[in-house]
Design a protein around this motif. Structure first.
Motif, PDB file in Angstrom:
ATOM      1  N   ILE A 155       0.837  -1.204   0.000  1.00 16.33           N
ATOM      2  CA  ILE A 155       0.000   0.000   0.000  1.00 16.33           C
ATOM      3  C   ILE A 155       0.874   1.257   0.000  1.00 16.33           C
ATOM      4  O   ILE A 155       0.646   2.191  -0.776  1.00 16.33           O
ATOM      5  N   LYS A 156       1.897   1.280   0.869  1.00 18.51           N
ATOM      6  CA  LYS A 156       2.761   2.471   0.957  1.00 18.51           C
ATOM      7  C   LYS A 156       3.467   2.778  -0.361  1.00 18.51           C
ATOM      8  O   LYS A 156       3.730   3.936  -0.686  1.00 18.51           O
ATOM      9  N   SER A 157       3.780   1.729  -1.129  1.00 21.04           N
ATOM     10  CA  SER A 157       4.501   1.939  -2.384  1.00 21.04           C
ATOM     11  C   SER A 157       3.692   2.752  -3.390  1.00 21.04           C
ATOM     12  O   SER A 157       4.272   3.345  -4.297  1.00 21.04           O
ATOM     13  N   THR A 158       2.374   2.800  -3.230  1.00 18.90           N
ATOM     14  CA  THR A 158       1.545   3.507  -4.210  1.00 18.90           C
ATOM     15  C   THR A 158       1.614   5.026  -4.069  1.00 18.90           C
ATOM     16  O   THR A 158       1.018   5.732  -4.881  1.00 18.90           O
ATOM     17  N   TYR A 159       2.305   5.502  -3.066  1.00 18.92           N
ATOM     18  CA  TYR A 159       2.511   6.953  -3.004  1.00 18.92           C
ATOM     19  C   TYR A 159       3.952   7.301  -2.637  1.00 18.92           C
ATOM     20  O   TYR A 159       4.241   8.333  -2.042  1.00 18.92           O
ATOM     21  N   ARG A 160       4.874   6.435  -3.082  1.00 23.82           N
ATOM     22  CA  ARG A 160       6.309   6.700  -2.946  1.00 23.82           C
ATOM     23  C   ARG A 160       6.970   6.466  -4.292  1.00 23.82           C
ATOM     24  O   ARG A 160       6.762   5.434  -4.924  1.00 23.82           O
ATOM     25  N   CYS A 161       7.749   7.411  -4.740  1.00 22.32           N
ATOM     26  CA  CYS A 161       8.437   7.311  -6.021  1.00 22.32           C
ATOM     27  C   CYS A 161       9.343   6.084  -6.031  1.00 22.32           C
ATOM     28  O   CYS A 161      10.152   5.895  -5.118  1.00 22.32           O
ATOM     29  N   GLU A 162       9.199   5.281  -7.059  1.00 20.33           N
ATOM     30  CA  GLU A 162      10.010   4.064  -7.176  1.00 20.33           C
ATOM     31  C   GLU A 162      11.483   4.394  -7.405  1.00 20.33           C
ATOM     32  O   GLU A 162      12.352   3.575  -7.125  1.00 20.33           O
ATOM     33  N   ILE A 163      11.781   5.576  -7.875  1.00 21.38           N
ATOM     34  CA  ILE A 163      13.166   5.960  -8.159  1.00 21.38           C
ATOM     35  C   ILE A 163      13.860   6.535  -6.927  1.00 21.38           C
ATOM     36  O   ILE A 163      14.977   6.149  -6.599  1.00 21.38           O
ATOM     37  N   CYS A 164      13.190   7.465  -6.219  1.00 21.04           N
ATOM     38  CA  CYS A 164      13.873   8.170  -5.123  1.00 21.04           C
ATOM     39  C   CYS A 164      13.234   7.968  -3.753  1.00 21.04           C
ATOM     40  O   CYS A 164      13.830   8.328  -2.740  1.00 21.04           O
TER      41      CYS A 164
END
Length: 161
Positions: A82-91
């Motif tokens: 869930i948290k990954s859906t609002y964290r940039c995969e790059i930074c």
């Protein structure tokens, strides 16, 4: 799709001995490493036999395939995804799932404005549906509480009733 630094299976096997021994595949941006690390550091004490089989991005979100019967470890996995859906995969900074416009074939990806291409910024962001932030584990519903950064027991989301 532009290239960016990615985590690989060898990296994870070195950082987390035993956890990724049977893994087939790991391929996500380094921005999600803190989320993956938090999942493992939370789940492993609850389930010392924790195994991760695969880590990838799907529909712009982190997907972790692991096998654990321990509810707390399963909730840690749900929280990470869930948290990954609002964290940039790059930074790892705040970002949005970028969804291509209708009729356009492209990968959904979670990027901040800085790392999204001009084209991706024009796509807009994915609207979260009524099931967003919820996970059902062994018949009990849980919801991600962003302020407390925990999964909390919950009534089922309206759509599942």
């Amino acid at each position: 799709m532009h290239e960016f630094p990615r985590l690989k299976l060898d990296d994870m096997q070195q950082d987390f001995p035993g956890v990724f021994d049977v893994a087939r595949y790991v391929d996500v941006g380094i921005g999600w490493l803190p989320i993956i690390r938090e999942f493992i550091e939370t789940a492993l004490p609850m389930d010392p036999s924790l195994s991760v089989f695969e880590v990838k991005s799907k529909w712009g979100a982190l997907r972790i395939w692991s096998d654990t019967p321990v509810i707390g470890a399963r909730l840690a996995k749900a929280k990470a995804e869930i948290k990954s859906t609002y964290r940039c995969e790059i930074c790892g900074e705040p970002g949005f799932v970028r969804r291509p416009p209708p009729g356009r074939y492209a990968w959904w990806q979670c990027f901040c404005d800085e790392h999204a291409s001009e084209d991706q910024r024009s796509w807009g962001t994915r609207l979260q549906g009524p099931m967003y932030g919820y996970e059902q584990v062994e018949g009990q519903w849980y919801r991600y509480d962003e302020d407390a950064d925990v999964m909390v027991p919950s009534e089922p989301p309206a759509r599942s009733r």
